[in-house]
Design a protein around this motif. Structure first.
Motif: not given
Length: 295
Positions: A12-20, A278-290
């Motif tokens: 498990a790890r932590k990841c801050a993507c700027g969207t909470g 929000d949903f946009a944040g979900a997409l950003q998380f998936l993209k930035e986490s590859n």
């Protein structure tokens, strides 16, 4: 068949993507995505900011995507009209609804239902025989779920031990434009209490609903091969959307929009893949986490 249960790999790890975002675990690449509608993409008839463009990008980044909903007041065609009016490019085949799942169960079991559904939702059952009912179908129906109709439903269920209670959903509440509003769940619970019966729930969090939606997204039959560890569910309901999907063997992301209330993530028995604003944040998380598989 639907393939194996979700296995966790790595740490498990932590990841801050700027969207909470709070990233809580890692697994496989996402090939198929299931997305809730109300409270995730729409609030009432309005788009939740950024969700239409984010949905288009998510759809382009995976091999298959379905909009999954416990909405039981509108048939699929009307849901599509709502989405299109709010700026989404979507067609009816992309919507997988609990109402349609209820109709499939009625057809397969050759039941004659008493439908406690909105007038619009009853269009899904317009050609079904309803004389001398041997089942009750309950959805979110503000003008149907009154004392007399519930009493009639109770009598149908008590008339024969084999008569079935079918819940399109068993949700507690949803986010309406003017605030929270009750879903079908409290009324289903009243009928269960009055009759001693347990309802068959055809929508979320039923595992078969998630499996069928994933198979539909993958373009296969419900008994076809679908790698559940490559599926993600994105929703605002910690139990019906997120925990339900994880119980079905999928990954899940909880969004802090719609019906979400602070601390809802702690209701989950299993930690979700991420909790985002929000949903946009979900997409950003998936993209930035590859994690997006691309096509």
């Amino acid at each position: 068949m639907i393939s194996g249960s979700l296995r966790l790999h790595g740490w498990a790890r932590k990841c801050a993507c700027g969207t909470g975002v709070r990233s809580l675990r890692f697994s496989s690449l996402v090939k198929y995505a299931l997305v809730d509608i109300d409270g995730v993409l729409l609030l009432g008839s309005e788009e939740i900011r950024g969700s239409s463009s984010a949905f288009a990008k998510l759809r382009d980044g995976v091999q298959g995507c379905r909009l999954v909903t416990n909405q039981s007041q509108l048939p699929r065609a009307d849901m599509v009209t709502r989405l299109q009016a709010a700026g989404f490019t979507v067609d009816e085949r992309e919507v997988f609804s609990a109402l349609s799942a209820a109709r499939s169960l009625i057809d397969q079991s050759k039941l004659r239902p008493l439908c406690l559904l909105s007038e619009e939702a009853q269009q899904e059952f317009k050609d079904v025989h309803k004389h001398d009912p041997n089942s009750v179908v309950v959805g979110t129906a503000p003008h149907q779920l009154d004392y007399e109709n519930l009493t009639q439903a109770m009598r149908v269920l008590l008339a024969d031990d084999s008569n079935k209670l079918i819940a399109v959903n068993k949700g507690r509440y949803f986010q309406r434009g003017d605030g929270l509003a009750m879903m079908a769940g409290p009324f289903v619970a009243a009928l269960e209490f009055a009759t001693g019966r347990s309802a068959t729930v055809v929508g979320k969090p039923n595992a078969e609903f998630f499996h069928s939606a994933a198979a539909d997204a993958a373009g296969t039959t419900p008994d076809g091969e679908v790698p559940l560890e490559n599926c993600v569910m994105i929703g605002d309901d910690a139990m019906d959307d997120v925990q339900g999907a994880m119980d079905a063997g999928m990954q899940a992301i909880l969004v802090r929009s719609g019906k979400y209330r602070p601390g809802d993530e702690h209701l989950c028995r299993t930690k979700p893949l991420a909790v985002v604003n929000d949903f946009a944040g979900a997409l950003q998380f998936l993209k930035e986490s590859n994690l997006l598989s691309r096509k």
